[in-house]
Design a protein around this motif. Structure first.
Motif, PDB file in Angstrom:
ATOM      1  N   ASP A   1       0.922  -1.117  -0.133  1.00 44.92           N
ATOM      2  CA  ASP A   1      -0.317  -0.382   0.159  1.00 44.92           C
ATOM      3  C   ASP A   1       0.840   1.490  -0.292  1.00 44.92           C
ATOM      4  O   ASP A   1       0.472   2.287  -0.315  1.00 44.92           O
ATOM      5  CB  ASP A   1      -0.980  -0.089   1.376  1.00 44.92           C
ATOM      6  CG  ASP A   1      -2.135  -0.880   0.925  1.00 44.92           C
ATOM      7  OD1 ASP A   1      -2.688  -2.062  -0.213  1.00 44.92           O
ATOM      8  OD2 ASP A   1      -2.724  -1.823   2.081  1.00 44.92           O
ATOM      9  N   SER A   2       2.304   0.862   0.741  1.00 43.55           N
ATOM     10  CA  SER A   2       2.812   2.201   0.633  1.00 43.55           C
ATOM     11  C   SER A   2       3.715   2.610  -0.658  1.00 43.55           C
ATOM     12  O   SER A   2       3.582   4.070  -0.839  1.00 43.55           O
ATOM     13  CB  SER A   2       3.952   1.776   1.964  1.00 43.55           C
ATOM     14  OG  SER A   2       4.699   0.496   1.682  1.00 43.55           O
TER      15      SER A   2
ATOM     16  N   ASP B   1       9.874   9.918   3.098  1.00 44.94           N
ATOM     17  CA  ASP B   1      10.431   9.527   4.075  1.00 44.94           C
ATOM     18  C   ASP B   1       9.069   9.471   5.259  1.00 44.94           C
ATOM     19  O   ASP B   1       9.578   9.100   6.330  1.00 44.94           O
ATOM     20  CB  ASP B   1      11.441  10.333   4.481  1.00 44.94           C
ATOM     21  CG  ASP B   1      12.451  10.438   3.191  1.00 44.94           C
ATOM     22  OD1 ASP B   1      12.600   9.275   3.193  1.00 44.94           O
ATOM     23  OD2 ASP B   1      13.245  11.853   2.650  1.00 44.94           O
ATOM     24  N   HIS B   2       8.226  10.621   5.389  1.00 50.09           N
ATOM     25  CA  HIS B   2       7.409  10.846   6.275  1.00 50.09           C
ATOM     26  C   HIS B   2       7.031   9.195   6.106  1.00 50.09           C
ATOM     27  O   HIS B   2       6.388   8.864   7.909  1.00 50.09           O
ATOM     28  CB  HIS B   2       6.541  11.808   5.501  1.00 50.09           C
ATOM     29  CG  HIS B   2       6.260  11.984   6.792  1.00 50.09           C
ATOM     30  ND1 HIS B   2       5.880  13.074   7.420  1.00 50.09           N
ATOM     31  CD2 HIS B   2       4.948  11.335   7.331  1.00 50.09           C
ATOM     32  CE1 HIS B   2       5.111  13.700   8.345  1.00 50.09           C
ATOM     33  NE2 HIS B   2       3.965  12.485   8.255  1.00 50.09           N
ATOM     34  N   LEU B   3       6.749   9.260   5.286  1.00 51.87           N
ATOM     35  CA  LEU B   3       5.764   7.447   5.440  1.00 51.87           C
ATOM     36  C   LEU B   3       5.937   6.569   6.253  1.00 51.87           C
ATOM     37  O   LEU B   3       5.782   5.472   6.386  1.00 51.87           O
ATOM     38  CB  LEU B   3       5.827   7.014   3.857  1.00 51.87           C
ATOM     39  CG  LEU B   3       4.551   5.796   3.445  1.00 51.87           C
ATOM     40  CD1 LEU B   3       2.815   6.132   4.023  1.00 51.87           C
ATOM     41  CD2 LEU B   3       3.838   5.433   2.169  1.00 51.87           C
TER      42      LEU B   3
ATOM     43  N   THR C   1       0.981  -5.058   7.691  1.00 53.60           N
ATOM     44  CA  THR C   1      -0.424  -4.236   8.600  1.00 53.60           C
ATOM     45  C   THR C   1       0.127  -2.377   8.663  1.00 53.60           C
ATOM     46  O   THR C   1      -0.034  -1.384   8.615  1.00 53.60           O
ATOM     47  CB  THR C   1      -0.639  -4.336   9.805  1.00 53.60           C
ATOM     48  OG1 THR C   1      -0.562  -5.993   9.686  1.00 53.60           O
ATOM     49  CG2 THR C   1      -2.172  -4.005  10.035  1.00 53.60           C
ATOM     50  N   ALA C   2       1.484  -2.334   9.053  1.00 53.21           N
ATOM     51  CA  ALA C   2       1.892  -0.702   9.610  1.00 53.21           C
ATOM     52  C   ALA C   2       2.156  -0.602   7.759  1.00 53.21           C
ATOM     53  O   ALA C   2       1.622   1.024   7.876  1.00 53.21           O
ATOM     54  CB  ALA C   2       3.265  -1.256  10.498  1.00 53.21           C
ATOM     55  N   LYS C   3       2.660  -0.296   7.291  1.00 54.34           N
ATOM     56  CA  LYS C   3       2.462   0.336   6.299  1.00 54.34           C
ATOM     57  C   LYS C   3       1.376   0.172   5.687  1.00 54.34           C
ATOM     58  O   LYS C   3       0.926   1.646   4.452  1.00 54.34           O
ATOM     59  CB  LYS C   3       3.489  -0.716   4.692  1.00 54.34           C
ATOM     60  CG  LYS C   3       4.794  -0.826   4.720  1.00 54.34           C
ATOM     61  CD  LYS C   3       5.339  -2.123   3.681  1.00 54.34           C
ATOM     62  CE  LYS C   3       6.922  -2.062   3.455  1.00 54.34           C
ATOM     63  NZ  LYS C   3       7.186  -2.431   2.794  1.00 54.34           N
ATOM     64  N   SER C   4      -0.050  -0.570   5.785  1.00 54.81           N
ATOM     65  CA  SER C   4      -0.843   0.155   5.156  1.00 54.81           C
ATOM     66  C   SER C   4      -1.536   0.640   6.213  1.00 54.81           C
ATOM     67  O   SER C   4      -2.143   1.408   5.084  1.00 54.81           O
ATOM     68  CB  SER C   4      -2.213  -1.201   5.775  1.00 54.81           C
ATOM     69  OG  SER C   4      -1.487  -2.433   4.410  1.00 54.81           O
ATOM     70  N   LEU C   5      -1.349   1.042   7.111  1.00 53.55           N
ATOM     71  CA  LEU C   5      -1.782   1.688   8.165  1.00 53.55           C
ATOM     72  C   LEU C   5      -1.260   3.046   8.401  1.00 53.55           C
ATOM     73  O   LEU C   5      -1.805   4.288   7.956  1.00 53.55           O
ATOM     74  CB  LEU C   5      -1.719   1.485   9.717  1.00 53.55           C
ATOM     75  CG  LEU C   5      -2.932   0.498  10.629  1.00 53.55           C
ATOM     76  CD1 LEU C   5      -2.480  -0.116  11.823  1.00 53.55           C
ATOM     77  CD2 LEU C   5      -4.141   1.498  10.744  1.00 53.55           C
ATOM     78  N   ALA C   6       0.658   3.167   8.090  1.00 51.70           N
ATOM     79  CA  ALA C   6       0.729   4.577   7.496  1.00 51.70           C
ATOM     80  C   ALA C   6       0.458   5.149   6.427  1.00 51.70           C
ATOM     81  O   ALA C   6       0.068   5.916   6.420  1.00 51.70           O
ATOM     82  CB  ALA C   6       2.746   4.377   7.448  1.00 51.70           C
ATOM     83  N   ALA C   7      -0.167   4.538   4.972  1.00 49.40           N
ATOM     84  CA  ALA C   7      -0.640   5.193   4.175  1.00 49.40           C
ATOM     85  C   ALA C   7      -1.552   5.351   4.375  1.00 49.40           C
ATOM     86  O   ALA C   7      -2.472   6.441   4.002  1.00 49.40           O
ATOM     87  CB  ALA C   7      -0.595   3.941   2.136  1.00 49.40           C
TER      88      ALA C   7
END
Lengths: 114, 329
Positions: B3-4, B31-33, B49-55
């Motif tokens: 997702d990111s 970088d923020h992501l 999950t962290a990548k999806s949540l961050a996005a």
């Protein structure tokens, strides 16, 4: 007035005040403002980055790529001389505004019913 | 694709700025992501999950891209002033009665050309420099056009008015200027047209007006001789034409939204061509004016039509392929 509306009108002052202390990068700014305001100010990316870039175009701050203490490359923002002058004006204006607001609000505090 | 990664791709698709600026903005948001993702991982969230949540927490990428685009495309008063300078310089040249003074013309165009070149060779031209590029493009292109339209006639007449060796210097100046300017312009346009075709189209506005005028004049009156007619025009007409271009460019720069800019470009280009023809020519052919306006606008907007045309062709190919397949069965 909602918190977001109040934040919108004072974004530049908050950012300049923070960058006066030390240069910071975007994510660090979000965390620092959140921490210093005890979670009251929650900057969204859609507010922060357009504001930073607009301020950079206006010459209030300057972005430079450099490494973090952890060795990651980030874009740090520095306050410029122009930014310092603008911040000084805004702080003085804010002091006048808050004094005036407090003098009115303090005398008319709503008491809880019952 | 995570997702990111999709988020960064969506940002990249929706930001249409000069490559250097675009790359910097994307890197910063990426970088923020990454920081957001790492923070979630540190809190115990699984990597994917962290990548999806961050996005998800970053919000809509198209909205963020649009906001960043607005910051970098809206111009301030200083840039607006720089935008109109080349048009004012040309208007001033005419107002001072210096348009038939070759040294003054060469100096002015040379100055505009050098400023344009210095700004573009750094790889990150300011938004204001597109109008300077436009003036730098228009002059050599129109000279070339006049050479093509009136071989042995128009240009030769101009030469006949000057004696040797001044005529030779004039030929060298014209020839060198045309060649170098077209080479520079080709390089610039090839590099930039894919990133911001609308600004490139705007740069062509002076070219659009002058070319339309020369073409229509030639069509309406085959005996019309461009250089002589150009030099013989009333000064007020030239001044109005250059000031109109300055106004159009400044108004265009103040429009932040892309669709508004497209609309303004189409309307102003049509008004500019019609106005120039009506004002500068006594007997012009109305059909020639209309056809020239349509043809030149299509040429200017052609880069924008590349993608829709390509996708339409692909769709037609698919339909044809399916039909042939069905008929074959």
């Amino acid at each position: 007035m909602s918190q977001q509306e109040m934040l919108k009108g004072n974004t530049e002052t908050l950012l300049l005040s923070l960058l006066l202390l030390e240069p910071m990068y975007g994510y660090q700014i979000v965390k620092e403002i959140n921490s210093r305001s005890s979670g009251y100010f929650d900057f969204k990316e859609g507010t922060l980055y357009p504001a930073l870039h607009r301020m950079e175009r206006e010459g209030l701050i300057e972005g430079r790529w450099q490494n973090t203490p952890g060795g990651m490359r980030r874009r740090y923002y520095y306050i410029t001389l122009k930014g310092r002058f603008v911040l000084s004006d805004r702080q003085a204006e804010w002091q006048r505004f808050s004094r005036a607001m407090n003098s009115v609000i303090a005398r008319s505090t709503v008491q809880p019913e019952g | 694709m995570a997702d990111s990664d999709k988020y960064v791709s969506a940002l990249s698709r929706n930001i249409r700025l000069q490559p250097a600026r675009k790359k910097e903005i994307i890197s910063e948001l990426e970088d923020h992501l990454e920081d957001k993702t790492n923070e979630l991982i540190d809190l115990g969230v699984r990597q994917e999950t962290a990548k999806s949540l961050a996005a998800e927490q970053m919000g809509d990428p198209a909205t963020l891209a649009g906001l960043m685009q607005d910051v970098h495309t809206v111009v301030g008063r200083k840039e607006l002033g720089l935008v109109v300078i080349p048009h004012f310089l040309l208007a001033g040249l005419v107002a001072l009665g210096l348009c038939d003074n070759i040294a003054a013309v060469v100096l002015t165009l040379g100055f505009v050309g050098i400023v344009t070149w210095l700004n573009w060779r750094r790889g990150f031209p300011g938004i204001w420099s597109y109008s300077w590029l436009g003036v730098s493009v228009a002059a050599p292109a129109v000279v070339l056009l006049m050479l093509v339209i009136g071989p042995g006639k128009s240009f030769q007449n101009l030469m006949a008015q000057t004696s040797y060796p001044a005529s030779l210097t004039l030929v060298a100046l014209f020839g060198g200027y045309v060649a170098v300017a077209l080479w520079v312009v080709t390089r610039v346009v090839r590099g930039k047209v894919g990133h911001d075709w609308l600004l490139v189209a705007l740069s062509g506005l002076p070219l659009l007006g002058l070319t339309a005028w020369v073409l229509v004049a030639q069509w309406s009156d085959p005996s019309w001789q461009p250089p002589m007619a150009l030099l013989g025009l009333p000064g007020a007409s030239w001044i109005v034409a250059f000031l109109s271009m300055a106004t159009v460019t400044a108004a265009y720069m103040k429009f932040g939204r892309r669709h508004a800019r497209i609309g303004q470009f189409l309307v102003s280009a049509a008004i500019l061509v019609t106005g120039a023809c009506a004002m500068l020519l006594v007997n012009y052919h109305p059909t020639a004016v209309r056809l020239t306006i349509v043809a030149l606008i299509v040429i200017m907007l052609a880069p924008a039509l590349r993608k829709p045309l390509a996708s339409s062709l692909r769709m037609m190919q698919q339909v044809l392929h399916t039909t042939v397949h069905l008929v074959g069965r």
